[in-house]
Design an enzyme around this catalytic site. Structure first.
Site, mmCIF file in Angstrom:
data_model
loop_
_atom_site.group_PDB
_atom_site.id
_atom_site.type_symbol
_atom_site.label_atom_id
_atom_site.label_comp_id
_atom_site.label_asym_id
_atom_site.label_seq_id
_atom_site.Cartn_x
_atom_site.Cartn_y
_atom_site.Cartn_z
ATOM 1 N N TYR A 1 -1.913 -0.313 11.063
ATOM 2 C CA TYR A 1 -2.040 -0.998 9.767
ATOM 3 C C TYR A 1 -0.838 -0.718 8.874
ATOM 4 O O TYR A 1 -0.172 -1.640 8.385
ATOM 5 C CB TYR A 1 -3.325 -0.582 9.064
ATOM 6 C CG TYR A 1 -3.290 -0.867 7.579
ATOM 7 C CD1 TYR A 1 -3.139 -2.165 7.106
ATOM 8 C CD2 TYR A 1 -3.386 0.162 6.640
ATOM 9 C CE1 TYR A 1 -3.078 -2.435 5.743
ATOM 10 C CE2 TYR A 1 -3.338 -0.096 5.285
ATOM 11 C CZ TYR A 1 -3.179 -1.388 4.838
ATOM 12 O OH TYR A 1 -3.112 -1.652 3.486
ATOM 13 N N LYS B 1 2.210 -3.200 7.408
ATOM 14 C CA LYS B 1 2.506 -3.390 5.987
ATOM 15 C C LYS B 1 3.940 -2.971 5.672
ATOM 16 O O LYS B 1 4.618 -3.607 4.855
ATOM 17 C CB LYS B 1 1.517 -2.612 5.120
ATOM 18 C CG LYS B 1 0.112 -3.202 5.096
ATOM 19 C CD LYS B 1 0.073 -4.619 4.527
ATOM 20 C CE LYS B 1 0.321 -4.642 3.040
ATOM 21 N NZ LYS B 1 0.159 -6.024 2.477
ATOM 22 N N THR C 1 0.825 -1.203 0.000
ATOM 23 C CA THR C 1 0.000 0.000 0.000
ATOM 24 C C THR C 1 0.864 1.259 0.000
ATOM 25 O O THR C 1 2.018 1.236 0.461
ATOM 26 C CB THR C 1 -0.897 0.004 1.260
ATOM 27 O OG1 THR C 1 -1.557 1.266 1.378
ATOM 28 C CG2 THR C 1 -0.082 -0.215 2.524
ATOM 29 N N ASP C 2 0.284 2.355 -0.463
ATOM 30 C CA ASP C 2 0.984 3.643 -0.400
ATOM 31 C C ASP C 2 1.052 4.186 1.026
ATOM 32 O O ASP C 2 1.830 5.105 1.314
ATOM 33 C CB ASP C 2 0.331 4.674 -1.321
ATOM 34 C CG ASP C 2 -1.144 4.943 -1.026
ATOM 35 O OD1 ASP C 2 -1.712 4.331 -0.099
ATOM 36 O OD2 ASP C 2 -1.739 5.774 -1.738
ATOM 37 N N GLU C 3 0.273 3.620 1.940
ATOM 38 C CA GLU C 3 0.230 4.154 3.305
ATOM 39 C C GLU C 3 1.546 3.950 4.057
ATOM 40 O O GLU C 3 1.790 4.608 5.075
ATOM 41 C CB GLU C 3 -0.939 3.551 4.082
ATOM 42 C CG GLU C 3 -2.286 3.925 3.483
ATOM 43 C CD GLU C 3 -3.458 3.596 4.383
ATOM 44 O OE1 GLU C 3 -3.324 3.735 5.612
ATOM 45 O OE2 GLU C 3 -4.512 3.204 3.847
#
Length: 356
Positions: free
Chosen positions: A159, A163, A133-135
């Site tokens: 989260y 990741k 993810t970009d997060e």
């Protein structure tokens, strides 16, 4: 030739499996634990398709993963399985550490052992494709350029931290053991089969039920939106031609503020399913912002375009219309996934008034 997909009954995973089997006859072994967001209904069209082998199980179960690799001898693992909801990670981070960190570690170790048994072209062609993810990159200021693959990791939620940890494990297994990996970091996905805890399906479902449309804070949080089938085509491109050990960002080139997303959904529903009580925008309700809410994400997807020729096929305008139309045409699916546990979650997160 076969691929092993983890998390293939979830939102992105099921769309990938369906998309893969629409465009290829290569079989898929689909490993999914069927937690709350995993739904075999997403794959109902494959019920009698011999190309799809579904296995209910946990990616932390090393013996099961070893057995699947030994039995089916896949040429690639495409790893979607993850706990992925920021709000849930704030309330219960433990599950995110187990699935996203321990689960990825288990898969990497199983893949390393399996890869060690391969020879020649089969060994050279094997890939471990990690979907992220970009997060992991943190939050951008309004004037900052979009995230590129060289941005430092600055995760801000349990989260995104889990990741980020999984991304680092994948990188380390390549550099230490030589495991042939590729990683993709995507922006916010939307489209069919999206579990209605996330922004777009939640707005659609609540609006149709005449419930408040909860918007965090001032609604000016900006995300880059990627239609899910575009994400699937990007993954296929990286799996087919991505350089081993490299990361590719997959984005939609669609930066939108959350409040603008909600208003767009309302306008489409006004057009496609008008409400006699008035415009759906009347239901917009601002609620207390969540802790540590990142202000802006944006993806620079020039690398995947430059190296692999990939660009999204959908604009936000075409993708969001398709999404709203899908939910209007699949209200039975929505009703079945909204279990008691789901209703309890929405009540806990947004207040009891949101679920009455």
């Amino acid at each position: 030739m076969t691929i092993l997909v983890t998390g293939g009954a979830g939102f992105i995973g099921s769309n990938f499996v369906l998309d893969w089997l629409r465009s290829s006859d290569e079989p898929v072994v689909n490993l999914d634990a069927l937690t709350y967001a995993g739904n075999l209904e997403n794959l109902a069209s494959l019920k009698d398709d011999a190309r799809h082998v579904f296995v209910q199980g946990d990616i932390c179960d090393r013996a099961l993963v070893d057995q699947l690799l030994a039995t089916h001898r896949p040429r690639a693992i495409v790893h979607f399985a993850a706990e992925s909801h920021v709000d849930r990670s704030i309330h219960g981070p433990g599950a995110f550490m187990r699935t996203n960190v321990e689960g990825t570690f288990t898969l990497l170790e199983a893949a390393r052992a399996y890869w060690g048994t391969l020879e020649g072209e089969t060994r050279d062609g094997f890939r471990f494709h990690h979907v992220s993810t970009d997060e992991v990159y943190g939050s951008l200021q309004p004037q900052d350029p979009p995230f590129s693959e060289t941005n430092p990791y600055e995760p801000n939620s349990p989260y995104s931290a889990s990741k980020a940890a999984s991304d680092h494990l994948v990188r380390a297994w390549h550099h230490t053991y030589g495991l042939p990996v590729v990683t993709t970091n995507c922006s916010n996905n939307y489209g069919p089969y999206h579990f209605p805890e996330k922004l777009i399906p939640l707005m659609i479902v609540n609006a149709l039920a005449g419930k408040p449309l909860p918007v965090y804070g001032d609604g000016q949080q900006i995300r880059d939106w990627l239609y899910v089938t575009d994400h699937c085509s990007g993954i296929r491109a990286v799996l087919a031609g991505g350089r081993v050990g490299e990361t590719y960002n997959i984005g939609g080139w669609n930066e939108k503020a959350n409040i603008d997303i909600v208003r767009t959904v309302c306008a489409l529903l006004d057009e496609l399913r008008p409400d006699a009580a008035g415009p759906y925008s009347r239901l917009i309700t601002y609620v207390k912002d969540r802790p540590g809410h990142d202000r802006r994400y944006a993806i620079d997807a020039r690398k995947i375009e430059r190296e692999l020729g990939w660009r999204p096929a959908e604009t936000f305008e075409t993708g969001i219309r398709k999404t709203v139309q899908w939910y209007l045409s699949n209200e039975d699916w929505v009703a079945r996934v909204q279990s008691g546990a789901y209703r309890d979650w929405v009540s806990k997160q947004y207040g009891a008034g949101q679920t009455n």
